[in-house]
Design a protein around this motif. Structure first.
Motif, PDB file in Angstrom:
ATOM      1  N   UNK A 133      55.151 -43.864  19.688  1.00  0.00           N
ATOM      2  CA  UNK A 133      54.732 -42.653  18.991  1.00  0.00           C
ATOM      3  C   UNK A 133      54.197 -43.099  17.640  1.00  0.00           C
ATOM      4  N   UNK A 134      53.086 -42.543  17.215  1.00  0.00           N
ATOM      5  CA  UNK A 134      52.471 -42.927  15.945  1.00  0.00           C
ATOM      6  C   UNK A 134      53.363 -42.625  14.761  1.00  0.00           C
ATOM      7  N   UNK A 135      53.403 -43.558  13.808  1.00  0.00           N
ATOM      8  CA  UNK A 135      54.195 -43.359  12.598  1.00  0.00           C
ATOM      9  C   UNK A 135      53.378 -42.580  11.579  1.00  0.00           C
ATOM     10  N   UNK A 136      54.060 -41.786  10.806  1.00  0.00           N
ATOM     11  CA  UNK A 136      53.445 -41.101   9.679  1.00  0.00           C
ATOM     12  C   UNK A 136      53.472 -42.059   8.485  1.00  0.00           C
ATOM     13  N   UNK A 137      52.789 -41.685   7.421  1.00  0.00           N
ATOM     14  CA  UNK A 137      52.707 -42.550   6.246  1.00  0.00           C
ATOM     15  C   UNK A 137      54.077 -42.817   5.638  1.00  0.00           C
ATOM     16  N   UNK A 138      54.939 -41.800   5.585  1.00  0.00           N
ATOM     17  CA  UNK A 138      56.263 -42.018   4.997  1.00  0.00           C
ATOM     18  C   UNK A 138      57.121 -42.927   5.864  1.00  0.00           C
ATOM     19  N   UNK A 139      56.902 -42.913   7.186  1.00  0.00           N
ATOM     20  CA  UNK A 139      57.631 -43.837   8.063  1.00  0.00           C
ATOM     21  C   UNK A 139      57.213 -45.277   7.786  1.00  0.00           C
ATOM     22  N   UNK A 140      55.911 -45.486   7.567  1.00  0.00           N
ATOM     23  CA  UNK A 140      55.422 -46.831   7.276  1.00  0.00           C
ATOM     24  C   UNK A 140      55.998 -47.324   5.957  1.00  0.00           C
ATOM     25  N   UNK A 144      58.364 -50.643   5.322  1.00  0.00           N
ATOM     26  CA  UNK A 144      58.011 -51.655   4.322  1.00  0.00           C
ATOM     27  C   UNK A 144      59.179 -51.855   3.365  1.00  0.00           C
ATOM     28  N   UNK A 145      59.818 -50.753   2.955  1.00  0.00           N
ATOM     29  CA  UNK A 145      60.956 -50.826   2.040  1.00  0.00           C
ATOM     30  C   UNK A 145      62.116 -51.594   2.668  1.00  0.00           C
ATOM     31  N   UNK A 146      62.409 -51.322   3.952  1.00  0.00           N
ATOM     32  CA  UNK A 146      63.475 -52.038   4.659  1.00  0.00           C
ATOM     33  C   UNK A 146      63.179 -53.532   4.731  1.00  0.00           C
ATOM     34  N   UNK A 147      61.938 -53.861   5.043  1.00  0.00           N
ATOM     35  CA  UNK A 147      61.547 -55.261   5.150  1.00  0.00           C
ATOM     36  C   UNK A 147      61.705 -55.972   3.809  1.00  0.00           C
ATOM     37  N   UNK A 148      61.297 -55.301   2.721  1.00  0.00           N
ATOM     38  CA  UNK A 148      61.441 -55.893   1.386  1.00  0.00           C
ATOM     39  C   UNK A 148      62.907 -56.088   1.009  1.00  0.00           C
ATOM     40  N   UNK A 149      63.757 -55.120   1.378  1.00  0.00           N
ATOM     41  CA  UNK A 149      65.182 -55.252   1.078  1.00  0.00           C
ATOM     42  C   UNK A 149      65.801 -56.422   1.833  1.00  0.00           C
TER      43      UNK A 149
END
Length: 161
Positions: A133-140, A144-149
């Motif tokens: 299912x396509x992600x919305x901008x806030x999901x992306x 990104x935030x999880x990956x950075x953490x």
């Protein structure tokens, strides 16, 4: 003494030949399927030589059959006249039950079928399909935030040791 020619090795069995990293960024993958592909001989050689791109590839139903669209397979130079078209649709091989399930999901819920990776299994080229299912901008932004953490935690652990 004769020089030995360095031969470019083809992909070893069980290795990943190509990945679609963009798909996991743009889509939330809910289910994964393994599918075979109907390929020409020159396509097999080119894919094993890793001359393949899955960047914009997706699977689409034509009638009751599933085809992989927009997968670019570069031409194999030694094939000459028997070469293949780089962007032709390629038929996917799945069990009828799996096809029916995927068809229902795609038609009723508007999900997308994406090719996530190509790999070798028992000498055959397999594709991993993802139902997403396509992600919305806030999901992306959240991913990104999880990956950075996670990256920050790894750095802190490395510096601590």
């Amino acid at each position: 003494m004769a020089k030995t020619k360095k031969v470019k090795s083809l992909a070893p069995p069980g290795s990943s030949l190509a990945q679609n990293r963009r798909a996991t960024y743009n889509y939330e993958i809910l289910d994964r399927f393994e599918a075979g592909l109907v390929l020409a001989g020159s396509e097999v050689k080119a894919i094993r030589d890793r001359k393949v791109s899955l960047a914009e590839s997706f699977a689409q139903f034509r009638g009751d059959e599933l085809f992989l669209m927009s997968m670019h397979v570069g031409e194999f130079p030694q094939a000459h006249k028997r070469n293949h078209e780089p962007l032709r649709p390629r038929k996917m091989l799945l069990h009828r039950r799996q096809l029916d399930k995927l068809y229902g999901e795609v038609q009723n819920t508007g999900m997308a079928l994406l090719c996530l990776q190509l790999y070798l299994k028992d000498g055959r080229i397999k594709a991993e399909l993802g139902l997403g299912r396509g992600k919305k901008l806030h999901d992306k932004r959240a991913s990104i935030k999880e990956r950075d953490q996670k990256r920050e935690v790894q750095r802190a652990l490395r510096e601590h040791n």
